[in-house]
Every structure is written in structure tokens, then in C-alpha cells.
Design a protein around this motif. Sequence first.
Motif, mmCIF file in Angstrom:
data_model
loop_
_atom_site.group_PDB
_atom_site.id
_atom_site.type_symbol
_atom_site.label_atom_id
_atom_site.label_comp_id
_atom_site.label_asym_id
_atom_site.label_seq_id
_atom_site.Cartn_x
_atom_site.Cartn_y
_atom_site.Cartn_z
ATOM 1 N N VAL A 56 0.849 -1.192 0.000
ATOM 2 C CA VAL A 56 0.000 0.000 0.000
ATOM 3 C C VAL A 56 0.883 1.239 0.000
ATOM 4 O O VAL A 56 1.804 1.356 0.816
ATOM 5 N N GLY A 57 0.608 2.170 -0.900
ATOM 6 C CA GLY A 57 1.269 3.466 -0.905
ATOM 7 C C GLY A 57 0.249 4.549 -0.629
ATOM 8 O O GLY A 57 -0.825 4.566 -1.238
ATOM 9 N N GLN A 80 3.748 1.037 2.780
ATOM 10 C CA GLN A 80 3.793 0.031 3.838
ATOM 11 C C GLN A 80 3.500 -1.342 3.248
ATOM 12 O O GLN A 80 2.904 -1.458 2.168
ATOM 13 N N ILE A 81 3.925 -2.376 3.957
ATOM 14 C CA ILE A 81 3.722 -3.756 3.526
ATOM 15 C C ILE A 81 3.001 -4.515 4.635
ATOM 16 O O ILE A 81 3.387 -4.437 5.806
ATOM 17 N N ALA A 91 6.301 -0.668 9.358
ATOM 18 C CA ALA A 91 6.619 0.756 9.451
ATOM 19 C C ALA A 91 6.691 1.339 8.040
ATOM 20 O O ALA A 91 6.875 0.622 7.055
ATOM 21 N N VAL A 92 6.539 2.656 7.953
ATOM 22 C CA VAL A 92 6.562 3.322 6.653
ATOM 23 C C VAL A 92 7.939 3.196 6.021
ATOM 24 O O VAL A 92 8.961 3.401 6.656
ATOM 25 N N LYS A 93 7.949 2.822 4.750
ATOM 26 C CA LYS A 93 9.179 2.744 3.969
ATOM 27 C C LYS A 93 9.162 3.854 2.926
ATOM 28 O O LYS A 93 8.111 4.247 2.450
ATOM 29 N N SER A 98 6.181 10.081 -2.551
ATOM 30 C CA SER A 98 4.869 9.578 -2.954
ATOM 31 C C SER A 98 5.107 8.366 -3.844
ATOM 32 O O SER A 98 5.938 8.416 -4.756
ATOM 33 N N ILE A 99 4.382 7.272 -3.588
ATOM 34 C CA ILE A 99 4.543 6.038 -4.352
ATOM 35 C C ILE A 99 3.233 5.770 -5.086
ATOM 36 O O ILE A 99 2.174 5.664 -4.460
#
Length: 457
Positions: A56-57, A80-81, A91-93, A98-99
Motif C-alpha cells: 500500500v502506498g 507500507q507492507i 513501518a513506513v518505507k 509519494s509512491i
Amino acid sequence: MYSLKKQLIGFLLFCLFLQISSDYAYSQTWKKISGSTDKYVNFLKFSIHDKSKLFVGSDAAPTDFMENSISFLYFGYGMQISSDAGSSFSAVKLSDYSIFDLIESATDESKLLVSARKQDIGRVLLSSDGGTTWDEETKRCEGSSQIAKFQSVSDGENETFYSALKNSSDGFRYSDDYFVNCSSSEGTNLDARDLAVSKVNPKVMFLAGNNAVNNRVLFSSDGGQSWEDRSSGLENYRILSIQTSPVNEAIVVVGADSITPTAKIIGKGVFYSDDYGKNWRHAGADGASVLDIQVHPSNPKYWAAAGGKKGVLISGTGGDYWEASTDGLPVDFFVRKVAIPDLPPNQNGIIVYASIYGEGIYKSENITTSVSDEQELNDENFVKLIYPVPASDNLGVSLNSNNDVSYEIFNLLGVKLLSGNLNNRTSIDISMLQNSTYLIKFSNSGKFQLLKFSKVN
């Protein structure tokens, strides 16, 4: 005493209201998943290697993809995965980016590519360890435009990646080295929003976008080296999304809308073609701006689409008929992306995940259209049954009347393995197939029927 009786009646009515409300909530088609973010989800995708993994982005502020020329955020919120289908997230990667899309390598599951943007520069980033770390030093497709969609083709050893480029007058890029080199081809004078590559024939692909004149849909039969305009019948529309059938390379479906001179957006729904886009017919969802179209990973009868203010669109007929599903979605919802987990359908249809822009991710119960699941893709049941199921060396075929029937057998990835004509035969030799589940498509006079069978020793 009268007052006490009124209080008692009021209490009983309140309890009844709670029960009705509880029953209604339980019966809702859509519910927000427990681990979902409330942010603006840009992409939503299940892993091709792990059925429980969800990518999810999302951003803290919206990017308006309904604009012709999109104004992107200067900084984003990363991705995130989830390893448990959305119950919890990592945690946010890639914070600050913006992805907008992600693709996994089909040949090396440790490698991921994302379409990223930061400080108003679009770029491709590569991870070689499943998303733990990312190469931010190598310049991959950097520029003012932005990749909106990835696709790939693999022969098991080599892999080529393709992309649709937004805010560009030349919206197609491809690469066989993870976009270290970002190549283009002639004839793609299109501000592209989406790209679709046929699983049946990977040389067949479509590019879609929102040019002011022609070239809203481009068709290639040589892997993107040359292109033809397939926009006839879609005049004055923007093409927001596009998808191909995994069992018939000629079938292509698009989502469309239009913009009036006063900038009012009018959703046009879904259009369907079974001749590579030469002719189009309206397939439903009138009034919907359709921003994303997806097919069930292992059952090509079931499709889902993001219909903006009209909700989630569902097809149980291979993309040629659609109905909207909204029960349980939040007030003023706007559905931007959909994802279908690789779970087998039951008698009620399929499970779908949907990103509700600014409201997070919602998950459905098993749903389908009101068209009976027993009806095949176009109700032409010229094959009565196939038997035995599972089969071993030979698959029996019982026809209703007409023996002039051809067949094609596909694996669940849409790769054609066998084909031929029955010619009064009543069985098909499948001894060369490995033990697995397959789809068999029967065709007769331009009509077809799709069935599933398993092969065992």
C-alpha cells in the motif's frame, strides 16, 4: 405508572433499534480493515509471490488524478507492507516519497520496483531485498513526468518492464535492466494513464490516456515497438484505465469519463471490445469515472473496478457486464484503487479490497453481480459438461448439439498450453499436462464458453 410504561416501551424500542442496526452492520458488504490507514491511498496491490502480502502506498494529502495535468505533492508519505492481508502493516518505507505503483520481478521475488516522486521529480526506485532497503542513488527514469502503471513480461529467464507515463506527451517506457536504461518507442504521442499487456500473447499491449484528439487507446502487436490508434467509438472521452482478458488476447476493457468546457467531469463507465479495440460497446457503470480495473488472479470470470463516486464495480461475466457495490462504504466515498486477493470464489462471488480516497482500505464480503454465476461468459453453453473432474490422461467432453467446436487450454496465469478442434471427438488428450488446475475455453462461431478442470495422475 403511565410514565413507567412509556419508559419501558422506549427502552424496548431502543433495544430493537440496536438489534436492527447490529444486523444491518453485520450484513454490510464493505467493512474497513482493522489495520487500514486513513490516508490517501495511491496504490493497492497483492503480491504475485505471497497471497497474504499486500503493498500500500499512501499520502497525508490528496493528489487529484482527475485533473488532466496532475499537480503532485512536493513530499509524500511512502509505502507500507502487510504480511497478513491487511490486518497489520510494517513501518513506513520510503518516507518523503509519494509512491504511485509497485511491481515485483516475476523471476526474482527479492526485487521490487516502485514509481516514486519527491521534490517534484518522478523516478523509479529498486529494492533487491524485498523492500527492506532501496537504491536511491541510481537515476532511473528521472524527470518531471510520472509513471502511473507498471507491467512486465517474463519468459522465465529474461524480464522486460513496461510503464505508462503521466504528464507526458510521449507516455510509454520500457526496460530490460530495471530501468537503468529507460527506453521509448515511436508513435506513443499520448499522455498515458494506464497500460495493459496480454497474458495470452505478451506481444499484445494497450496504452490508454486522455489526449484532446485521437490516440486515447493505442494498440501494439509487437511488444510496444509500433502502435496503432484504437480510439474509434471513444471520441471525446478520457480513458482512465484499461485491462485485458487473461484468456482471450482480443478482449480489452476500458474505463472512461469526459470533461465539459466548464470543467465538469462526467463518468462514462466501462467499454468492452472483443476485437483488439477496433469496435467498442458500452458494458455498464454509466456515470462512473473508472480509475482502475483488475481481474481475479486465478478465475477470469471475476473482475473488479474502482468507480469513483459510484463505488466498486463488479463483473462476474469476464468484464462484459458490471454492477456497483456500495453497501458499507463511508459517506462521500471515492473509490480509486481495487485489489483482488488470490482466494477461490464461493457461491457468492469474490472478495475485493478497495481504497476509499482519504478513508483508507475497505474489504468486501464475497460479492458478484446479479447475473448468475452459473451463466458462462456469454450464455452459450454448447458444451454440456467436461468429465471426469479431476481428470487424468483424457478429458471427456459432452456437447449439446454442435460438434464444430475448438478448444484452448490455459494455466491460471493465462498461458496457452494446448489447442485444437474437437471434430466429433468426445475427449481431449491432456497426458502431457502437469498436475495442476487449468482453464479450458471452447469456441464456436465467435462465441465461447469457459470451464475449469484439474489434472491428476
